[in-house]
Scaffold this motif. Structure first.
Motif, PDB file in Angstrom:
ATOM      1  N   UNK A  23       0.835  -1.205   0.000  1.00 33.35           N
ATOM      2  CA  UNK A  23       0.000   0.000   0.000  1.00 33.35           C
ATOM      3  C   UNK A  23       0.867   1.251   0.000  1.00 33.35           C
ATOM      4  N   UNK A  24       1.925   1.286   0.822  1.00 37.09           N
ATOM      5  CA  UNK A  24       2.756   2.481   0.923  1.00 37.09           C
ATOM      6  C   UNK A  24       3.948   2.485  -0.006  1.00 37.09           C
ATOM      7  N   UNK A  25       3.964   1.634  -1.012  1.00 34.99           N
ATOM      8  CA  UNK A  25       5.130   1.557  -1.904  1.00 34.99           C
ATOM      9  C   UNK A  25       5.147   2.725  -2.863  1.00 34.99           C
ATOM     10  N   UNK A  26       6.342   3.286  -3.073  1.00 29.78           N
ATOM     11  CA  UNK A  26       6.530   4.380  -4.013  1.00 29.78           C
ATOM     12  C   UNK A  26       7.673   4.032  -4.950  1.00 29.78           C
ATOM     13  N   UNK A  27       7.591   4.414  -6.188  1.00 34.69           N
ATOM     14  CA  UNK A  27       8.689   4.114  -7.119  1.00 34.69           C
ATOM     15  C   UNK A  27       9.960   4.858  -6.728  1.00 34.69           C
TER      16      UNK A  27
END
Length: 235
Positions: A91-95
């Motif tokens: 859910x909190x993953x960012x590139x």
């Protein structure tokens, strides 16, 4: 008579047969075997295991292979389809952030404060002698500080003791009495070394002197030689 003749005959010498087959003494040598030697027959499995393995040095596999009809007509199950779906990111993953980020207009037009300008200046440190390029050391700005009364009291040096005489000089005068004194016969006798024979001159260090053998102990020594009352057992 036959028994007497048999007993009268000398015993045969068995030592002329050093390669006898038994370790026990025998009256007669064992009969020699004239039969054939036992032959071992290998099973088909043993014969197969005894063969040398064939190693293939060059194994060529074609990049194209035929797919069986069963694999072409196979239908995947629901569980297999579920496992084949790609995993969704957290859910909190960012590139990953790029190295060159764009600055907004507010950051580009910001004016630093006096505190930020003070922190941005390099620290001034004195340069030691014979270290790096020759230059004059920069003076340090000391912060004014006043010691407390207790610290000033502890910093006061201690006074010497009234009877302290200080370090004695290496050369000191010798009194006239010490220079004119003469040693008596007893002092000269005590100053001289004891004359003893060496071990190779038949010197026995364990010999008890005549004075020690004729000495009588004092009452105090006799009292100390007695055992302790608590260690004495009454018979």
């Amino acid at each position: 008579m036959a028994t007497l003749k048999k007993l009268a005959q000398p015993k045969p010498n068995r030592l002329k047969y050093p390669d006898r087959h038994s370790v026990y003494w025998l009256d007669q040598m064992p009969p020699e075997k004239t039969g054939s030697i036992t032959k071992i027959e290998l099973t088909p499995r043993w014969s197969e295991l005894c063969r040398s393995k064939t190693f293939y040095s060059q194994v060529t596999i074609s990049p194209e292979w035929e797919v069986s009809d069963a694999a072409l007509r196979a239908v995947p199950s629901d569980h297999l389809r579920t496992l084949a779906l790609p995993h969704a990111p957290a859910v909190g993953w960012q590139p990953e952030r790029s190295l060159l980020t764009r600055l907004n207009r507010g950051t580009q037009t910001a004016v630093p404060t006096a505190r930020v300008c003070q922190l941005a200046q390099p620290k001034r440190r004195p340069i030691r002698e014979n270290y790096g390029p020759k230059s004059k050391p920069l003076p340090l700005t000391h912060i004014p500080y006043k010691a407390s009364a207790h610290i000033e009291l502890l910093a006061t040096p201690k006074h010497d003791h009234p009877k302290f005489q200080g370090q004695r000089s290496v050369c000191w005068p010798v009194s006239r009495a010490a220079r004119n004194c003469s040693a008596n016969q007893r002092l000269l006798e005590l100053c001289g070394p004891k004359n003893r024979k060496a071990l190779f001159e038949e010197y026995d260090p364990y010999v008890v002197s005549r004075a020690a053998r004729s000495a009588s102990p004092s009452p105090r020594i006799q009292q100390l030689c007695l055992p302790l009352p608590r260690k004495c057992t009454s018979n």
